[in-house]
Design an enzyme around this catalytic site. Structure first.
Site, short mmCIF file in Angstrom:
data_model
loop_
_atom_site.label_atom_id
_atom_site.label_comp_id
_atom_site.label_asym_id
_atom_site.label_seq_id
_atom_site.Cartn_x
_atom_site.Cartn_y
_atom_site.Cartn_z
N ASP A 7 0.70 -1.15 -0.09
CA ASP A 7 0.06 0.18 -0.14
C ASP A 7 0.93 1.19 -0.07
O ASP A 7 2.01 1.07 0.45
CB ASP A 7 -0.76 -0.18 1.16
N ARG A 8 0.45 2.33 -0.42
CA ARG A 8 1.22 3.51 -0.28
C ARG A 8 1.25 4.33 0.78
O ARG A 8 2.05 4.34 1.63
CB ARG A 8 1.08 4.41 -1.64
N ASP A 9 0.11 5.03 1.05
CA ASP A 9 -0.26 5.98 1.91
C ASP A 9 -0.08 5.38 3.36
O ASP A 9 -0.92 4.37 3.63
CB ASP A 9 -1.40 6.94 2.03
N ASP A 15 0.62 9.39 5.89
CA ASP A 15 -0.71 9.59 5.50
C ASP A 15 -1.36 10.80 5.85
O ASP A 15 -0.53 11.57 6.57
CB ASP A 15 -1.61 8.30 5.81
N ASN A 51 -5.46 3.15 -2.73
CA ASN A 51 -6.94 3.91 -2.97
C ASN A 51 -6.61 5.27 -3.25
O ASN A 51 -5.86 5.96 -2.26
CB ASN A 51 -8.00 3.45 -2.15
N HIS A 91 -11.77 5.68 -7.45
CA HIS A 91 -13.14 5.93 -7.21
C HIS A 91 -13.57 6.43 -5.83
O HIS A 91 -12.69 6.02 -4.95
CB HIS A 91 -13.92 4.68 -7.50
N CYS A 97 -16.97 0.04 -6.92
CA CYS A 97 -16.13 -0.42 -7.95
C CYS A 97 -15.44 -1.72 -7.28
O CYS A 97 -15.76 -2.11 -6.31
CB CYS A 97 -15.20 0.59 -8.26
N LYS A 101 -9.85 -1.17 -2.53
CA LYS A 101 -9.89 -2.07 -1.20
C LYS A 101 -11.02 -1.76 -0.40
O LYS A 101 -11.19 -0.41 -0.06
CB LYS A 101 -8.30 -1.75 -0.77
#
Length: 177
Positions: A7-9, A15, A51, A91, A97, A101
């Site tokens: 995951d990124r953030d 975050d 996301n 989204h 969608c 996640k």
């Protein structure tokens, strides 16, 4: 292929409750970039899934997102690492969608595009939605306490079977030991 999905953030960078809207706001968590570099230097391929509802809420543009990712790639390269691909869900939370996640759509896309089954792939996140997506896709989820990890543990949202680490660097240290 030795693959780790991040995951990124909250895993690679700090975050924000609002969202990371610019490359200036993108600030790496200490040790995360070095950890990615170490993984790459040990033969691991790194993919990011994230996301990005800020796109749907018009808090940032696709150009802003690409600038953020360019900064991330440049910063990782300083530690002899690379991120092979970034998959993102544009989204909003209420759009239902298949990619956002905790649904496994982005992870399944990674598997399909890289032609890699996910049953031996670790997915590292900082939220229960990351853990749920990883489990639904057949990955081995790992939680880090950076980002929202600590609060999701304290709220009892993380199953006891999920390995927990203080941060990405600690996970990599143990993996490569």
């Amino acid at each position: 292929m030795k693959l780790i999905i991040l995951d990124r953030d909250g895993v690679i960078n700090y975050d924000s409750d609002d969202c990371i809207k610019s490359e200036e706001e993108w600030q790496p968590i200490p040790g995360s970039l070095e950890a990615i570099g170490r993984l790459c230097n040990h033969g691991y391929h790194i993919v990011v899934v994230t996301n990005q509802a800020g796109l749907a809420h018009n808090k940032l543009s696709i150009e802003d997102l690409m600038c953020i990712h360019r900064r991330m790639h440049t910063q990782v390269a300083r530690f002899r690492g690379s991120i092979e691909a970034v998959f993102f869900c544009p989204h909003a939370e209420d759009e239902d969608c298949r990619c956002r996640k905790p649904k496994p759509g982005m992870l399944n896309d990674v598997s399909r595009r890289l032609r890699v089954p996910l049953d031996n792939v670790t997915f590292i996140g900082d939220k229960h939605s990351d853990v749920e997506a990883g489990q639904a896709a057949g990955c081995s989820p790992v939680l880090v306490k950076t980002g929202y990890g600590r609060s999701h543990i304290e709220a009892g949202r993380i199953p006891d079977t999920v390995p927990v680490y203080n941060n990405l660097s600690e996970y990599v240290e143990e993996l490569l030991a």
